[in-house]
Design an enzyme around this catalytic site. Structure first.
Site, PDB file in Angstrom:
ATOM      1  N   GLY A 227       0.900 -14.896 -43.223  1.00  0.00           N
ATOM      2  CA  GLY A 227      -0.070 -15.936 -42.883  1.00  0.00           C
ATOM      3  C   GLY A 227       0.292 -16.540 -41.542  1.00  0.00           C
ATOM      4  O   GLY A 227       0.991 -15.917 -40.733  1.00  0.00           O
ATOM      5  N   SER A 228      -0.160 -17.761 -41.331  1.00  0.00           N
ATOM      6  CA  SER A 228       0.038 -18.387 -40.023  1.00  0.00           C
ATOM      7  C   SER A 228       1.490 -18.822 -39.843  1.00  0.00           C
ATOM      8  O   SER A 228       2.218 -19.071 -40.814  1.00  0.00           O
ATOM      9  CB  SER A 228      -0.874 -19.605 -39.911  1.00  0.00           C
ATOM     10  N   GLU A 247       5.719 -12.773 -42.457  1.00  0.00           N
ATOM     11  CA  GLU A 247       4.901 -12.023 -41.487  1.00  0.00           C
ATOM     12  C   GLU A 247       3.881 -13.012 -40.945  1.00  0.00           C
ATOM     13  O   GLU A 247       2.944 -13.379 -41.645  1.00  0.00           O
ATOM     14  CB  GLU A 247       4.186 -10.843 -42.168  1.00  0.00           C
ATOM     15  N   LEU A 248       4.073 -13.434 -39.670  1.00  0.00           N
ATOM     16  CA  LEU A 248       3.324 -14.596 -39.179  1.00  0.00           C
ATOM     17  C   LEU A 248       2.371 -14.247 -38.033  1.00  0.00           C
ATOM     18  O   LEU A 248       2.013 -13.093 -37.850  1.00  0.00           O
ATOM     19  CB  LEU A 248       4.322 -15.683 -38.771  1.00  0.00           C
ATOM     20  N   CYS A 281      -3.509  -9.222 -37.399  1.00  0.00           N
ATOM     21  CA  CYS A 281      -2.449  -9.893 -36.643  1.00  0.00           C
ATOM     22  C   CYS A 281      -2.013  -9.090 -35.415  1.00  0.00           C
ATOM     23  O   CYS A 281      -1.519  -9.666 -34.453  1.00  0.00           O
ATOM     24  CB  CYS A 281      -1.267 -10.171 -37.551  1.00  0.00           C
ATOM     25  N   GLU A 375      -3.609 -17.730 -30.613  1.00  0.00           N
ATOM     26  CA  GLU A 375      -4.048 -16.587 -31.416  1.00  0.00           C
ATOM     27  C   GLU A 375      -5.549 -16.720 -31.700  1.00  0.00           C
ATOM     28  O   GLU A 375      -5.989 -17.699 -32.293  1.00  0.00           O
ATOM     29  CB  GLU A 375      -3.265 -16.565 -32.733  1.00  0.00           C
TER      30      GLU A 375
HETATM   31  P1  NDP Z   1      -2.681 -19.242 -43.708  1.00  0.00           P
HETATM   32  O1  NDP Z   1      -1.305 -19.467 -43.195  1.00  0.00           O
HETATM   33  O2  NDP Z   1      -3.670 -20.328 -43.551  1.00  0.00           O
HETATM   34  O3  NDP Z   1      -2.642 -18.888 -45.274  1.00  0.00           O
HETATM   35  C1  NDP Z   1      -1.840 -17.881 -45.787  1.00  0.00           C
HETATM   36  C2  NDP Z   1      -1.574 -18.160 -47.252  1.00  0.00           C
HETATM   37  O4  NDP Z   1      -0.762 -19.341 -47.361  1.00  0.00           O
HETATM   38  C3  NDP Z   1      -2.841 -18.449 -48.059  1.00  0.00           C
HETATM   39  O5  NDP Z   1      -2.700 -17.923 -49.362  1.00  0.00           O
HETATM   40  C4  NDP Z   1      -2.853 -19.967 -48.081  1.00  0.00           C
HETATM   41  O6  NDP Z   1      -3.617 -20.499 -49.129  1.00  0.00           O
HETATM   42  C5  NDP Z   1      -1.381 -20.248 -48.261  1.00  0.00           C
HETATM   43  N1  NDP Z   1      -0.956 -21.622 -47.940  1.00  0.00           N
HETATM   44  C6  NDP Z   1      -1.530 -22.507 -47.098  1.00  0.00           C
HETATM   45  N2  NDP Z   1      -0.829 -23.673 -47.105  1.00  0.00           N
HETATM   46  C7  NDP Z   1       0.191 -23.510 -47.986  1.00  0.00           C
HETATM   47  C8  NDP Z   1       1.263 -24.351 -48.441  1.00  0.00           C
HETATM   48  N3  NDP Z   1       1.428 -25.606 -48.014  1.00  0.00           N
HETATM   49  N4  NDP Z   1       2.124 -23.834 -49.344  1.00  0.00           N
HETATM   50  C9  NDP Z   1       1.987 -22.577 -49.794  1.00  0.00           C
HETATM   51  N5  NDP Z   1       0.996 -21.746 -49.430  1.00  0.00           N
HETATM   52  C10 NDP Z   1       0.115 -22.206 -48.515  1.00  0.00           C
HETATM   53  O7  NDP Z   1      -3.198 -17.875 -43.039  1.00  0.00           O
HETATM   54  P2  NDP Z   1      -4.618 -17.207 -43.115  1.00  0.00           P
HETATM   55  O8  NDP Z   1      -4.965 -16.838 -44.527  1.00  0.00           O
HETATM   56  O9  NDP Z   1      -5.574 -18.039 -42.337  1.00  0.00           O
HETATM   57  O10 NDP Z   1      -4.332 -15.832 -42.329  1.00  0.00           O
HETATM   58  C11 NDP Z   1      -4.360 -15.749 -40.933  1.00  0.00           C
HETATM   59  C12 NDP Z   1      -2.968 -15.799 -40.340  1.00  0.00           C
HETATM   60  O11 NDP Z   1      -2.164 -14.794 -40.930  1.00  0.00           O
HETATM   61  C13 NDP Z   1      -2.974 -15.490 -38.857  1.00  0.00           C
HETATM   62  O12 NDP Z   1      -2.134 -16.410 -38.191  1.00  0.00           O
HETATM   63  C14 NDP Z   1      -2.378 -14.092 -38.771  1.00  0.00           C
HETATM   64  O13 NDP Z   1      -1.709 -13.793 -37.584  1.00  0.00           O
HETATM   65  C15 NDP Z   1      -1.437 -14.091 -39.924  1.00  0.00           C
HETATM   66  N6  NDP Z   1      -1.174 -12.724 -40.334  1.00  0.00           N
HETATM   67  C16 NDP Z   1       0.014 -12.152 -39.975  1.00  0.00           C
HETATM   68  C17 NDP Z   1       0.282 -10.826 -40.283  1.00  0.00           C
HETATM   69  C18 NDP Z   1       1.589 -10.199 -39.937  1.00  0.00           C
HETATM   70  O14 NDP Z   1       1.850  -9.117 -40.453  1.00  0.00           O
HETATM   71  N7  NDP Z   1       2.421 -10.796 -39.104  1.00  0.00           N
HETATM   72  C19 NDP Z   1      -0.716 -10.001 -40.964  1.00  0.00           C
HETATM   73  C20 NDP Z   1      -1.917 -10.705 -41.324  1.00  0.00           C
HETATM   74  C21 NDP Z   1      -2.131 -12.016 -41.008  1.00  0.00           C
HETATM   75  P3  NDP Z   1      -5.170 -20.901 -48.858  1.00  0.00           P
HETATM   76  O15 NDP Z   1      -5.875 -19.646 -48.567  1.00  0.00           O
HETATM   77  O16 NDP Z   1      -5.573 -21.503 -50.135  1.00  0.00           O
HETATM   78  O17 NDP Z   1      -5.170 -21.847 -47.714  1.00  0.00           O
END
Ligand code: NDP
Length: 473
Positions: A227-228, A247-248, A281, A375
């Site tokens: 995620g982010s 993986e961010l 990503c 990004e």
């Molecule tokens: P987010 O970081 O918003 O969310 C990722 C996950 O974390 C979701 O399930 C989200 O839930 C959850 N989450 C959010 N807040 C919390 C918290 N406080 N505690 C625990 N879990 C939490 O990412 P996105 O879904 O928007 O995905 C996009 C991002 O992912 C981009 O920055 C991208 O670069 C990155 N990414 C990186 C990859 C890599 O391999 N490096 C591959 C793919 C994506 P909810 O959906 O309910 O908010």
């Protein structure tokens, strides 16, 4: 309407509240997702921990379950494609590719279950230790918590769940709340493949509540997160000394040198910049093109895009469909407009219809524009001319991220210099930053994360190593 329920304590159960799931193109409600309560999150982790400790699995049986899951997924491809077109807004082509890759991810995870091993330690190398044997073994950690993003709702989930199960762990999965239906179908598939129902739990709900409760829960021994960077950092701080795989975010670059094959490279870059509407990503966000081939290359990008269809993701001909939400579409459209107002030129795309943003190529961009220094996660590629490779590599390295990069050149010396100097998790020569197969080690450096995906590497992260030494009495 489809109902995405929770899987807790080996059973499908209702949550404490429900949220509507919308089709990402039409905006029409297509499902209901059940949100877990705090108590259900605790029950989920406790239940999985008890099964994992009480009914340990053996590697060959884990292989059988994952191989069967892979085969079942191959058979159910049309169903999964249809789910992702609606759940994630993916085009049929993108959804099809994601299913094909997930078939591989599950199969490779299963195969790697059979190859978990340690190493022999040469104890005899120390003075007076001849005759003593030393070797290492690898052991499951217990419960792996998987927290996953919207942009790869099947394969990224499989990259967490597959290796975790292959390593002998149990899993609690919290998928992105924007794409809950795909995750639910994957859990059903694993159960159909013969997975012990006590070894997996699925908890839906917002990151700020259900995700946060999972981070605060003392049971998970490992957090597998994609995620982010912002949420990844928060996760890392919250879970303390427990292990993580993060993986961010990324701002990925690809370089096109003067000796690159222009048309072929442009076609690869179009795919790598715009598949999944740029929500990948490793998407090519910054494209550095040598000034000697710049005009031809931009023409080739434009020609390639002119043949591609934009709009309804359910139409098998569509290349770019909607982005995940109205909010994201607003932000991306805003960044295009601000770049244009700042002097950038739009040479392709630039328009928007609801959540669909046309694949957009910008030139005359400057490093301080949002489209260059943040990004994008949308269908925009910014083209920058270059002359001096060293200076360009410095610019590529000038972001806080370090996930992946690509360089196109026929000169092996130049390619190797770039590969040595660009600070990222992977450099692809004569491929784009977005090149990936599922068995390779995959992960970033700097603010793009830590730890590796790829079943073999993830299994190493999701197991602990024990040294055993042995001698005669
Ligand atoms: P987010 O970081 O918003 O969310 C990722 C996950 O974390 C979701 O399930 C989200 O839930 C959850 N989450 C959010 N807040 C919390 C918290 N406080 N505690 C625990 N879990 C939490 O990412 P996105 O879904 O928007 O995905 C996009 C991002 O992912 C981009 O920055 C991208 O670069 C990155 N990414 C990186 C990859 C890599 O391999 N490096 C591959 C793919 C994506 P909810 O959906 O309910 O908010």
């Amino acid at each position: 309407m489809h109902e995405a329920r929770l899987f807790v304590g080996g059973k499908w159960v209702d949550g404490e509240s429900q949220t509507t799931v919308a089709d990402k193109f039409s905006g029409e409600p297509v499902g209901l997702v059940h949100n877990a309560s705090r108590e259900q999150v605790a029950l989920a982790t406790r239940g999985v921990a008890q099964t994992q400790a009480g009914r340990p699995t053996v590697p060959h049986d884990r292989f059988l379950v994952l191989a069967r899951a892979s085969e079942l997924l191959r058979e159910r491809t049309p169903e999964f494609v249809q789910i992702m077109v609606s759940d994630a807004g993916f085009t049929v082509q993108d959804a099809q590719r994601e299913v094909e890759r997930t078939v591989q991810t599950l199969l490779i995870s299963g195969e790697e279950a059979k190859r978990i091993h340690g190493e022999v330690v040469p104890m005899h190398g120390a003075p007076g230790w001849n005759g003593r044997l030393g070797f290492t073994t690898r052991h499951p950690l217990g419960v792996v918590a998987a927290v996953t993003p919207f942009n790869s709702p099947l394969n990224t989930v499989a990259h967490k769940v597959g290796p975790a199960l292959a390593a002998g762990n149990g899993v609690v999965l919290k998928p992105a709340s924007l794409t809950p239906v795909t995750a639910e179908h994957l859990v059903r598939l694993l159960l159909d493949a013969g997975l012990d129902p006590g070894l997996i739990a699925l908890v839906h709900g917002a990151g700020s509540t259900v995700g946060q409760w999972l981070l605060e829960d003392p049971i998970p021994a490992f957090y597998a997160f994609t995620g982010s960077t912002e949420v990844g950092e928060h996760l890392h701080r919250t879970v303390g000394l427990r292990k993580t795989q993060l993986e961010l975010g990324s701002i990925s670059s690809t370089l096109v040198c003067a000796d690159a094959a222009v048309e072929k490279t442009a076609a690869l870059c179009v795919n790598a910049a715009f598949r999944k509407a740029g929500q990948v990503c490793t998407s090519v966000q910054r494209l550095y093109v040598h000034e000697l081939v710049l005009a031809d290359f931009v023409d080739a990008l434009r020609d390639e895009l002119s043949t591609r269809k934009v709009g309804d993701p359910a139409d098998p001909q569509t290349f770019v469909g909607p982005v995940i939400s109205v909010g994201n579409a607003d932000r991306i459209a805003d960044w295009i407009e601000r770049a244009r107002a700042g002097g950038a030129k739009i040479v392709a795309g630039g328009n928007r219809d609801r959540q669909v943003i046309e694949p957009t190529v910008l030139v005359d961009v400057t490093p301080d524009m949002e489209v260059m220094c943040q990004e994008v996660f949308g269908p925009i590629v910014s083209v920058r001319p270059f002359q001096d490779l060293d200076a360009t590599i410095n610019e590529v390295n000038g972001t806080p991220y370090g996930l992946s990069a690509g360089i196109f050149t026929a000169d092996v010396n130049r390619a190797l210099t770039a590969a040595e100097r660009i600070r990222v998790g992977s450099v692809h020569i004569n491929e784009t930053s977005s090149s990936r197969i599922d068995l390779m080690p995959y992960g970033g450096v700097k603010l793009s994360g830590m730890g590796k995906e790829g079943p073999r590497y993830a299994i190493e992260e999701m197991t602990e190593e024990r040294l055993i030494t042995l001698g005669r009495q």
